[in-house]
Structures are given as structure tokens and as C-alpha cells.
Scaffold this motif. Structure first.
Motif, PDB file in Angstrom:
ATOM      1  N   THR A 109       0.644  -1.192  -0.194  1.00 36.06           N
ATOM      2  CA  THR A 109      -0.024  -0.032   0.181  1.00 36.06           C
ATOM      3  C   THR A 109       0.961   1.244  -0.095  1.00 36.06           C
ATOM      4  OG1 THR A 109      -1.926  -1.211   1.147  1.00 36.06           O
ATOM      5  CG2 THR A 109      -1.900   1.203   1.264  1.00 36.06           C
ATOM      6  N   ASP A 126      -6.570  -1.428  -4.128  1.00 42.78           N
ATOM      7  CA  ASP A 126      -5.586  -2.283  -3.419  1.00 42.78           C
ATOM      8  C   ASP A 126      -6.205  -3.545  -2.893  1.00 42.78           C
ATOM      9  OD1 ASP A 126      -3.525  -2.381  -1.597  1.00 42.78           O
ATOM     10  OD2 ASP A 126      -4.100  -0.721  -0.139  1.00 42.78           O
ATOM     11  N   ASP A 127      -5.482  -4.567  -2.715  1.00 43.30           N
ATOM     12  CA  ASP A 127      -6.325  -5.885  -1.933  1.00 43.30           C
ATOM     13  C   ASP A 127      -7.373  -6.312  -3.089  1.00 43.30           C
ATOM     14  OD1 ASP A 127      -4.562  -6.154   0.241  1.00 43.30           O
ATOM     15  OD2 ASP A 127      -5.575  -4.456   1.179  1.00 43.30           O
ATOM     16  N   ARG A 159       5.066  -3.657   9.176  1.00 50.88           N
ATOM     17  CA  ARG A 159       3.706  -3.020   9.799  1.00 50.88           C
ATOM     18  C   ARG A 159       3.917  -3.427  11.273  1.00 50.88           C
ATOM     19  NH1 ARG A 159      -1.713  -4.781   7.605  1.00 50.88           N
ATOM     20  NH2 ARG A 159      -0.799  -3.230   6.000  1.00 50.88           N
TER      21      ARG A 159
HETATM   22 MG    MG Z   1      -2.020  -2.994   2.316  1.00 52.06          MG
END
Ligand code: MG
Ligand code: ADP
Length: 458
Positions: A171, A227-228, A325
Motif C-alpha cells: 500500500t 488495493d487488495d 507493519r
Molecule cells: Mg495494504
């Protein structure tokens, strides 16, 4: 050589290095260096390079030795030997002055209303840019492709399909592309949405009988970021609509960028015609960040949050946290805990936070150097004696370099130690090996698979 000359030489060298590394890596590592001394010896140059800390020194030595050597040799038109040393009172103002083009945050845009409006409308988040995206072998292909697309949307690779596990930076990279496109052309029509938002939009359109409005909205875009995308699999009406949207855009030379947690071939219930459309573009993956990359991400994120970390602390976190993350989450937790409990941020407070029963935060290859030697030897079917021996034949030398790479980057052993273990080799040999395998892994799928395969066996 006098001081002015040193500055000029280093400036030229860095100008050429800048082209080969990402802006974030450049500003993280090279702005903390200085050329200290140049001497000539038997038609070669002996060059001393100062680094602001042991950490910067270690990183530059392991990742950029070859690059620096090449570009200095070109600048000086003679072979160069390099010595890196730590110099805490570095005079780095010479170079960053000329490179202030790559700050971590772009403040100028705050003032520009039109730009602000474009960002808002597109859904592109400005905090994710190429400038604060660190690059290493695990994400280099994806980064290069994303940069190419942001330079020439609709021309370079269409669609661009980026896949990889949770929190590896998909992302972020997508937003960085959007950021650059808007910066280059603030009236470009961009839309960033998730597979889920896209689905809701269609379902809503069908329910309210406003599918035409939906089509108008999507088909007039210059760039669509989805996205995704795996989210739309198995949803027939959504896939149908997406298929037509996709075709309409690509046919007009408009860019489509997609991300997913797996490659198109592994998204079950994805319509065949969509799969083949995706495969007609460029598919790149991002794998889990290696130790060096985790260190770089920690530095970037800590800087953004105004947290000061010393080298040991950076290593401690990088050794215990596996994805980008989690790094972000950990640093947030760290700064809030420090604030609430009035603690100093140091190795102890970090250790106690890592020590919390949170299974997610422990990741490190727990293998001894002997285990690694054994596995590499089995993986390549090269005997241990040969692996650690003198032969320079490629079928043996490459496995040996991969061995050094894993010992250095995954077991995090010092260069000298790796040299000792792998048959009494010099630390510069290890440095070259790590450098070579890092570069190879960024270009060559087989090398990456080999490394992954070996790690899986550990
Ligand atoms: Mg993402
Ligand atoms: P994904 O979409 O792959 O799940 P994200 O793009 O949301 O992952 O990344 C998760 C977090 O990690 C974000 O805060 C992002 O900025 C950070 N991150 C990931 N990769 C990098 C990188 N190479 N350099 C800097 N930050 C990164």
C-alpha cells in the motif's frame, strides 16, 4: 589532496551513487558520510571515508562497498581501496546542502491548495512516498517497477500487479506512485480504492440503479489504484464490472495498479479472463524484509515519530520484529509507553516491551552457523569441505557466497566472524560476497528462491 578537492570528489561520487539507490536509502546512509583523506600508493588510491556511527559504517560497508568503489574509481580514473571509519564529529554539511531535494517530508506541498485538493480527491495518502520507502533485495523489483510507472503512467507496465504478505509495503508503494503522479501533474485524475470499497460502490450502484454513474466515475480516470484486489474474487457481478472498467481504462492507455496478498494464479475464484489480463502486465512480488531493511525502516519510522534510537536499539528491534507493519506498531507502542510511564527510550525499555507476551514480535532465524553450513551444503549438494575450501569455481563459490550472506544478514554475525567461519577468509571477501548476493537477489528469481529455500530448511 586538499579539503576542497576531497569535497568535490565525494560530491561527484555521491551524485553518481544517487542514481543507483532509492532516495530514502541515499538520505539515510550517504548523508552521514564524508571523504576524509585520499592518498596515492602504487598507482592506486587509498581512500578514507568517515561515517557518523558504527551502524552507518557497517551498513555502508556491507551494502554499498562495491558501488562506492566503482564510482570513486571512475571519478579518479584509477583503482581505489577503501577504508571506512567511524567519525562522530563528521562534517557532513558539504553534501546534504546540495541534496536537500530529498527530505523525508515534503513541506512545500502543504502550502499548495490545488495539490491538497488533488490528493484529497484521489484518496492518495501523502505520508507514503518514495522518499520514505527503504529498498533492499526483497522489494527492489517492486520499487523499480513502481518508480517506472510513476514516471510514465500508462506506458511502462500496465497493469502493474504487486503482491506480497501483510505489511510488506504494498500500500505504501502504491501511494508513492500516486504521490509522484500528482506532483508531476496536479490535474491528473487518480482514484485510490480498496477491493472492498470498489465492491461496495458497485453493489450500491446496482441497488440504486446508478451503475451508469459508477461507470462514468471509474472510466474517466487517468490512473486507478485498486488495493487488495483479492477481495473481489468470487463476486461475479463485481468481477464483471471490474473487467469492463479495466478494459476501458487500459485500452485508452490509462494506468491500472493492483495489489494483492497473492499472485493472480493463486487467487481462487478469480475469473480466468481477469487473471489473463493481469498476467499480461507486470507482476512483481515483495517478500519479507531482511535484517538490513528492517533496520532502515526502523530508522525512517523513528525519525518520523521523533524517537531517537541508538544502534543497539535499532538492532534489537530489527532482530525481533519481522514485518514493516509490526515495526510501525511497535514504535508507536514504544513512544506512548515512554510517555505514559515517563521512561527513557533505551535498550532496557525496548527489551521489556519486546518481552511482553506477544508471540508476533519474535522472529529471528534460530540456527547456529554450523546448521547453516550443513543446510547450504545439502541444498546445493556441495560437500562441507569444498564449501569452506579454496576453490573459486562458480558451482562452489556461489553457494559459499550465499552462505556468507545468510550468516551475515540473518544470523547477524560480524564480518570478521563470518570470514573466520567460512574457511578463514578476509572480511572484505565477506563484504563482497554479501554485496554480490544482495545485488543478485534483486535481479535473479532463482537466487531469491535459493535463499528462501535454504531459510525454510533452517
Ligand atoms: Mg495494504
Ligand atoms: P501492505 O500494504 O503490504 O500490507 P503497508 O504498505 O501498509 O503494507 O506497510 C505497512 C507499514 O510498513 C507502513 O507504515 C509502511 O510505511 C511501512 N513500510 C513497509 N515497507 C516499507 C519500506 N520499504 N520502507 C519504509 N516503510 C515501509
Amino acid at each position: 589532496m586538499n579539503k576542497i578537492n576531497n569535497e568535490e570528489i565525494w560530491h561527484d561520487c555521491l551524485e553518481s551513487i544517487k542514481v543507483s539507490v532509492s532516495p530514502a536509502n541515499f538520505s539515510t546512509w550517504f548523508s552521514q558520510t564524508q571523504l576524509l583523506n585520499v592518498e596515492t600508493k602504487d598507482k592506486r588510491y587509498l581512500i578514507e571515508i568517515g561515517c557518523s556511527s558504527a551502524y552507518v559504517k557497517a551498513t555502508i560497508e556491507s551494502r554499498y562497498f562495491g558501488l562506492i568503489q566503482d564510482s570513486l574509481s571512475k571519478t579518479l580514473e584509477a583503482p581505489c581501496d577503501l577504508i571506512f571509519m567511524v567519525k562522530s564529529d563528521l562534517d557532513t554539511k558539504t553534501y546534504p546542502k546540495k541534496t536537500t531535494k530529498t527530505p523525508l517530508f515534503d513541506k512545500k506541498t502543504n502550502d499548495n491548495e490545488k495539490l491538497s485538493y488533488s490528493f484529497k480527491k484521489s484518496g492518495i495518502r501523502r505520508r507514503y512516498t518514495f522518499n520514505n520507502f527503504a529498498v533492499s533485495s526483497s522489494n527492489q523489483m517492486a520499487w523499480a517497477a513502481a518508480e517506472a510507472v510513476s514516471d510514465k503512467p500508462g506506458i511502462a507496465y500496465n497493469p502493474l500487479f504487486i503482491w506480497g504478505g501483510v505489511g510488506v509495503g504494498k500500500t505504501h508503494l502504491m501511494n508513492a506512485v500516486g504521490y509522484n503522479i500528482i506532483k508531476n501533474k496536479d490535474d491528473a485524475l487518480l482514484l485510490f480504492c480498496t477491493g472492498e470499497q470498489f465492491t461496495n460502490d458497485i453493489v450500491e450502484g446496482i441497488r440504486r440503479k446508478t451503475t451508469q454513474a459508477f461507470r462514468d466515475k471509474y472510466r474517466k480516470l487517468d490512473v486507478l489504484f485498486l488495493d487488495d484486489i483479492q477481495f473481489i474474487a468470487g463476486k461475479d457481478a463485481v468481477q464483471e464490472e471490474f473487467f469492463h472498467t479495466f478494459n476501458a481504462l487500459v485500452l485508452e492507455g490509462k494506468q491500472v495498479i493492483l495489489t494483492s496478498d497473492r499472485p493472480p494464479s493463486e487467487i481462487s475464484k478469480l475469473e480466468e479472463r481477469l487473471r489473463s489480463r493481469f498476467e499480461a502486465g507486470l507482476i512483481v512480488d515483495i517478500s519479507r524484509p531482511d535484517f538490513e531493511l528492517r533496520c532502515a525502516i526502523i530508522q525512517i519510522k523513528a525519525k518520523e515519530k521523533g524517537i531517537e534510537l541508538d544502534t543497539n536499539s535499532v538492532h534489537l528491534i530489527a532482530g525481533n520484529i519481522s514485518t514493516a507493519r509490526e515495526i510501525e506498531g511497535f514504535l508507536t507502542k514504544l513512544s506512548s509507553q515512554a510517555l505514559i510511564k515517563q521512561l527513557e527510550i533505551n535498550e532496557d525499555s525496548i527489551k521489556s516491551l519486546i518481552g511482553k507476551p506477544n508471540e508476533e514480535v519474535t522472529f529471528k532465524i534460530k540456527a547456529s552457523p554450523d546448521d547453516v553450513i550443513g543446510v547450504v551444503s545439502r541444498y546445493y549438494s556441495v560437500g562441507k569441505r569444498q564449501l569452506l575450501g579454496k576453490s573459486r569455481a562458480r558451482p562452489i563459490a556461489t553457494p559459499r557466497q550465499v552462505l556468507m550472506y545468510i550468516l551475515r544478514t540473518d544470523l547477524q554475525l560480524p564480518l570478521q566472524e563470518v570470514g573466520r567461519i567460512t574457511g578463514g577468509r578476509d572480511h572484505t571477501t565477506v563484504m563482497h560476497a554479501v554485496d554480490k548476493i544482495t545485488k543478485l537477489a534483486s535481479k535473479d528469481v532463482q537466487t531469491r528462491e535459493d535463499i528462501m529455500g535454504i531459510k525454510n530448511m533452517l
